[in-house]
Design a protein around this motif. Structure first.
Motif, PDB file in Angstrom:
ATOM      1  N   LEU A 101       0.685  -1.221  -0.321  1.00 49.64           N
ATOM      2  CA  LEU A 101      -0.339  -0.271   0.165  1.00 49.64           C
ATOM      3  C   LEU A 101       0.849   1.072   0.051  1.00 49.64           C
ATOM      4  N   GLY A 102       2.359   1.293   0.621  1.00 48.41           N
ATOM      5  CA  GLY A 102       2.935   2.352  -0.156  1.00 48.41           C
ATOM      6  C   GLY A 102       3.008   3.145   1.209  1.00 48.41           C
ATOM      7  N   ARG A 103       3.359   2.166   2.194  1.00 51.21           N
ATOM      8  CA  ARG A 103       2.846   2.917   3.265  1.00 51.21           C
ATOM      9  C   ARG A 103       4.068   2.351   4.331  1.00 51.21           C
ATOM     10  N   ASP A 104       4.656   3.796   5.444  1.00 50.60           N
ATOM     11  CA  ASP A 104       5.263   3.529   6.849  1.00 50.60           C
ATOM     12  C   ASP A 104       4.630   3.044   7.441  1.00 50.60           C
ATOM     13  N   PHE A 105       5.182   1.741   7.581  1.00 47.68           N
ATOM     14  CA  PHE A 105       4.404   0.960   8.972  1.00 47.68           C
ATOM     15  C   PHE A 105       5.272   0.382   9.559  1.00 47.68           C
TER      16      PHE A 105
END
Length: 392
Positions: A101-105
């Motif tokens: 999802l292209g998230r920084d998690f």
């Protein structure tokens, strides 16, 4: 690399191994239930992100609103004899989902009660995000070591006032068995220790630690997940030692709320989780509830989507007179509770398989460990040595 065939082995509601592919598919199935919405970038810290409502809140936040942030949980790695815990595999797949999802998690595997964990997580937040918009606290633990004095507190599943006996469901070779289970009354010390473990003290310490580091973003909000439940389970749950801890959690919300902090508790509905399945009476109650409601029973993911919609302002907060978010109104509706009570009263050793949705409940328990998940080949070998995610 260590591939092997994994079969469910255990006793009662506890399994010794978890299935990596089944756990991964569960995460994908959860994400598939969510309709994407766009909003401004939000950063969330989820304490207890690997299972139950904490997992659902994490996946819902990622899939619906594209949150960035950190998830904290305490899971066991695979060993030569055993697989990793189910939460380990679920976290690995949640990290893969976040990456897609292209998230920084990021995910931290550590004791959420420890000061060292708080320092590690806050350092990560400061470095990557500069602060958080939301803190979701979803912790169910049997014990807690107080980092200030080193004392260990043990939670106790007890009634308050007098002993109590209740109907409960068990399984023998997969077949449901109606049981009668008794619980002793808690001592004052057992109640106090349960509050120390499952009450609001650690939640408040997380908020204070963030505040002291200047990591609370404008309009910061924090939510601790709680449960009220039915009168049928009240003597063991809400009016018992666990209920005393939940009352403390709700009181903590009031003390945390001040300028710059909006603190709430979210009363979620009944669900099959690793924590709830171990409580006498809860399994029977949940299986009866599903028998009554069927597909109308709201899943943890549906409720977590509703929670995020309220936290982001997409929908108004649904608060009761005590200021708690209510995601359980569907469960406690009078007609639903009347129907469940009728089923409860009718349940006998002879008709339990028909009166309760026992097959559904048993399958849900197995799915907690990655078994009975559609689309997974349980006769094939699977890789059990899955690494903990190193960051996205």
């Amino acid at each position: 690399m260590s591939e092997r065939v994994i079969k469910p082995v255990g006793r009662g509601f506890l399994f010794l191994d978890s299935h990596p592919d089944g756990c991964a598919q569960l995460v994908r199935d959860l994400a598939g239930q969510v309709e994407r919405r766009t909003t401004e970038r939000r950063v969330a810290l989820v304490i207890g992100s690997s299972s139950g409502y904490g997992l659902a809140a994490t996946v819902a936040g990622l899939a619906r609103y594209g949150i960035d942030g950190v998830g904290v949980s305490f899971e066991k790695a695979p060993t030569p004899r055993r697989t990793a815990t189910a939460g380990w595999y679920r976290t690995a797949e949640t990290a893969a989902l976040a990456s897609e999802l292209g998230r920084d998690f990021h995910f931290v595997n550590a004791d959420a009660f420890a000061d060292t964990t708080k320092s590690e997580v806050l350092d990560l937040i400061a470095e990557r995000f500069g602060g958080v918009d939301h803190l979701i606290y979803s912790v169910a633990a049997p014990r807690r070591v107080d980092p200030r004095n080193g004392e260990t507190y043990e939670s106790a599943l007890r009634t308050i006032g007098s002993p109590y006996r209740t109907k409960s469901i068990g399984f023998e070779d997969g077949s449901p068995v109606l049981q009668e289970v008794g619980l002793e009354a808690a001592t004052e010390d057992e109640i106090a220790q349960t509050v120390k473990v499952m009450g609001g003290e650690d939640w408040a310490r997380w908020v204070s630690a963030l505040e002291e580091r200047g990591l609370l973003k404008p309009d910061f909000s924090t939510v601790a997940l709680t449960y009220i439940g039915s009168e049928l389970t009240g003597p063991i749950y809400r009016q018992g030692s666990i209920g005393a801890a939940k009352a403390d959690l709700e009181q903590t919300a009031l003390t945390l709320s001040k300028d710059g902090v909006r603190a709430l508790t979210s009363v979620n509905g009944a669900a099959v989780t690793q924590a709830s399945s171990a409580i006498p009476g809860i399994g029977l109650y949940v299986s009866l509830l599903h028998k009554v409601l069927g597909e109308r029973m709201q899943t943890p993911m549906q409720q977590s989507v509703a929670l995020w919609d309220q936290l982001t302002g997409a929908t108004p907060l649904d608060l009761d007179d005590e200021g708690r978010i209510r995601l359980d109104r569907w469960e406690l509706a009078a007609d639903v509770q009347d129907a469940v009570r009728a089923q409860w009263d009718a349940a006998t050793a002879e008709n339990i398989a028909d009166v309760a949705d026992a097959a559904w409940f048993y399958a849900e328990v197995r799915r907690l460990y990655g078994f009975d998940v559609p689309g997974v080949d349980y006769d094939a070998e699977t890789e059990v040595d899955v690494e903990w995610p190193k960051g996205v």
